[in-house]
Design an enzyme around this catalytic site. Structure first.
Site, PDB file in Angstrom:
ATOM      1  N   TYR A  72      -2.195   5.574   8.871  1.00 11.15           N
ATOM      2  CA  TYR A  72      -2.551   4.289   8.259  1.00 11.15           C
ATOM      3  C   TYR A  72      -1.987   3.173   9.131  1.00 11.15           C
ATOM      4  O   TYR A  72      -0.827   3.214   9.530  1.00 11.15           O
ATOM      5  CB  TYR A  72      -1.951   4.195   6.857  1.00 11.15           C
ATOM      6  CG  TYR A  72      -2.191   2.880   6.160  1.00 11.15           C
ATOM      7  CD1 TYR A  72      -3.478   2.489   5.785  1.00 11.15           C
ATOM      8  CD2 TYR A  72      -1.136   2.012   5.881  1.00 11.15           C
ATOM      9  CE1 TYR A  72      -3.699   1.283   5.144  1.00 11.15           C
ATOM     10  CE2 TYR A  72      -1.350   0.802   5.230  1.00 11.15           C
ATOM     11  CZ  TYR A  72      -2.638   0.439   4.866  1.00 11.15           C
ATOM     12  OH  TYR A  72      -2.852  -0.758   4.215  1.00 11.15           O
ATOM     13  N   ASP A 122       2.304   2.504  16.482  1.00  8.77           N
ATOM     14  CA  ASP A 122       2.467   1.749  15.247  1.00  8.77           C
ATOM     15  C   ASP A 122       3.786   2.185  14.625  1.00  8.77           C
ATOM     16  O   ASP A 122       3.868   3.208  13.960  1.00  8.77           O
ATOM     17  CB  ASP A 122       1.287   2.010  14.312  1.00  8.77           C
ATOM     18  CG  ASP A 122       1.450   1.270  12.984  1.00  8.77           C
ATOM     19  OD1 ASP A 122       2.515   0.658  12.769  1.00  8.77           O
ATOM     20  OD2 ASP A 122       0.513   1.324  12.164  1.00  8.77           O
ATOM     21  N   LYS A 125       7.798  -4.226   8.100  1.00  8.89           N
ATOM     22  CA  LYS A 125       8.727  -3.660   7.131  1.00  8.89           C
ATOM     23  C   LYS A 125      10.195  -4.053   7.401  1.00  8.89           C
ATOM     24  O   LYS A 125      10.567  -5.167   7.098  1.00  8.89           O
ATOM     25  CB  LYS A 125       8.491  -2.149   7.022  1.00  8.89           C
ATOM     26  CG  LYS A 125       7.041  -1.901   6.526  1.00  8.89           C
ATOM     27  CD  LYS A 125       6.729  -0.554   5.991  1.00  8.89           C
ATOM     28  CE  LYS A 125       5.382  -0.620   5.277  1.00  8.89           C
ATOM     29  NZ  LYS A 125       4.349   0.282   5.750  1.00  8.89           N
TER      30      LYS A 125
END
Ligand SMILES: *Cc1c(COP(=O)(O)O)cnc(C)c1O
Length: 433
Positions: A148, A243, A271
């Site tokens: 994702y 990522d 994050k």
């Protein structure tokens, strides 16, 4: 000012939310569709615990989906935000916090020579892909099933937990012509990788990968696989994008790239880098990054990018990681949970895999080790859901989906970990009843 919603229960809040917000939530996995039942609302959070709108205290293994590596409401981060707040919330000009942040990222993340701040992980991957396309003047990208990368159009193909949870692996509203530029490959499969490059030798702008895929449970690379990605990209003039929105500052200060000694061309971050506020970043080789506007032809911008409050929170979070170096302790806590759960599963005769790296772990109720998306899907969802609900009733909050990763924070105490192990072991016994 008191909010009119302040003293409502979770059930009352959800009833109102369902009328006002699609599905009652602002991000789909929060809706508990995968595990069943209604979500709880959180009134406040402190250290390792959430306090729900119903007054229940929960030991939290979601950690706001990764950012809260220091636990919730850590004093140093809160004070940094408060200090910045006194100076104003947004300037629309460059500010000193952005430079402090960039210094840290360039220092800590091996691949990053220059960095640009954005407001979410989605923006980071979207911008990194555009930059890779601008740099290579090619269109196609490779992603891996189950990875994702945020809700970017061309990346919402075989995209892991959120989409899985809804049973719609591809989103409506993404034109097939966009998705057609995305080649989806199985992770950990060198032959598939070589076949894709053999078919499109000069067309692939970028490979984007979660170096430890952590949005379909947790999958670890087979020995040599990440280096293979590096070599293939170098050989074909393709940009390698890691990522590390989830893994950056989580598995090591320099992320997976530091841990595995494989350096991508570009890195997406998010994050943890925001210290709990909305932040993302992407960075990499100066030669590529300097193609961004205003220096180059690749456009990218953001009204609130580099926001002083968010930068102050992020810098404080990173500085705590630098001074406390908690990774050995977090690794030990992760291994303790893994060993205990695998031991009890064995005694009970339950099929359970607990992949774990540092403070990340996942529960797959399946016989064989999970090496790619297909094998993650063999995990028995109803077993997970039984454990999830037992744990929730008994004060432990796991991610509300069988395809998510659990996070331990530095605020989780030894007794939190022991209590968690006891609750999860009882939860597994519930499966066999
Ligand atoms: C969470 C996540 C994203 C998206 O970040 P948002 O801030 O939710 O947009 C992208 N990539 C990975 C690996 C993630 O875990």
């Amino acid at each position: 000012m008191a909010l009119s919603t302040e003293y409502l229960t979770s059930a009352e809040l959800f009833e109102r939310a369902l009328e006002l917000i699609p599905g009652g939530v602002n991000s789909p996995v929060r809706a508990f569709r995968s595990v069943g039942g209604a979500p709880f609302f959180t009134r406040s959070a402190q250290a390792s615990r959430l306090t729900t709108a119903d007054g229940q205290e929960l030991i939290d293994y979601v950690c706001t989906w990764g950012p809260a590596i220091h636990g919730h409401n850590r004093l140093e981060v809160r004070e940094a935000i408060a200090q910045a707040l006194n100076r104003g919330t947004s300037f629309g000009t460059p500010n000193p916090y952005e430079v402090a942040m960039a210094e840290r990222v360039v220092e800590l993340v091996p691949s990053v020579e220059k960095v640009r701040m954005v407001n979410s992980g989605t923006e980071a991957t979207m911008s990194a892909i555009r930059l890779a396309r601008g740099y290579t003047k090619r269109n196609k990208i490779i992603k891996f099933a189950g990875c994702y990368h945020g809700h970017v159009d061309s990346l919402l193909v075989a995209a892991g937990s959120g989409a899985l949870t809804l049973g719609t692996p591809d989103s409506a509203g993404v034109p097939p012509s966009f998705a057609a530029e995305t080649i989806v490959l199985p992770y950990n499969d060198v032959a598939a990788l070589e076949a894709a490059f053999a078919e499109h030798p000069d067309e692939i702008a970028a490979i984007i990968v979660e170096p430890y895929p952590a949005n379909c449970g947790l999958i670890l690379p087979l020995p040599g696989y990440l280096q293979k990605l590096r070599d293939v990209c170098t050989q074909h003039g393709t940009v390698l994008i890691f990522d590390e929105v989830m893994t950056g500052f989580r598995v090591a200060l320099g992320g997976v790239q530091e841990r595995e000694g494989v350096t991508p061309d570009l890195t997406a971050l998010g994050k943890i880098i925001g210290g709990g506020l909305p932040v993302g970043a992407f960075g990499g080789k100066a030669e590529i990054m300097d193609l961004l506007a205003p220096l180059g032809p690749v456009y990218q911008a953001g009204t609130l990018s580099g926001n002083p409050l968010a930068m102050a929170a992020g810098v404080a979070a990173l500085d705590l990681l630098i001074t406390e170096d908690p990774y050995t302790r977090l690794e030990a806590a992760g291994a303790q949970i893994r060993d205990a759960l695998e031991g009890v599963a064995k005694e009970l005769g339950l099929p359970l895999q607990v992949p774990q790296v540092g403070s990340m772990f996942a529960l797959f109720f399946t016989e064989a080790p999970v090496t790619q998306f297909e094998s993650a899907l063999t995990s028995d969802k109803s077993m997970f859901n039984t454990v999830f609900h037992y744990a929730l009733e008994n004060g432990v909050y796991l991610p509300p989906s069988a395809y998510e990763t659990c996070f331990i924070s530095t605020a989780h105490t030894n007794s939190d970990i022991e209590q968690t192990i006891e609750v999860l072991c009882h939860g597994m016994k519930e499966i066999t009843r």
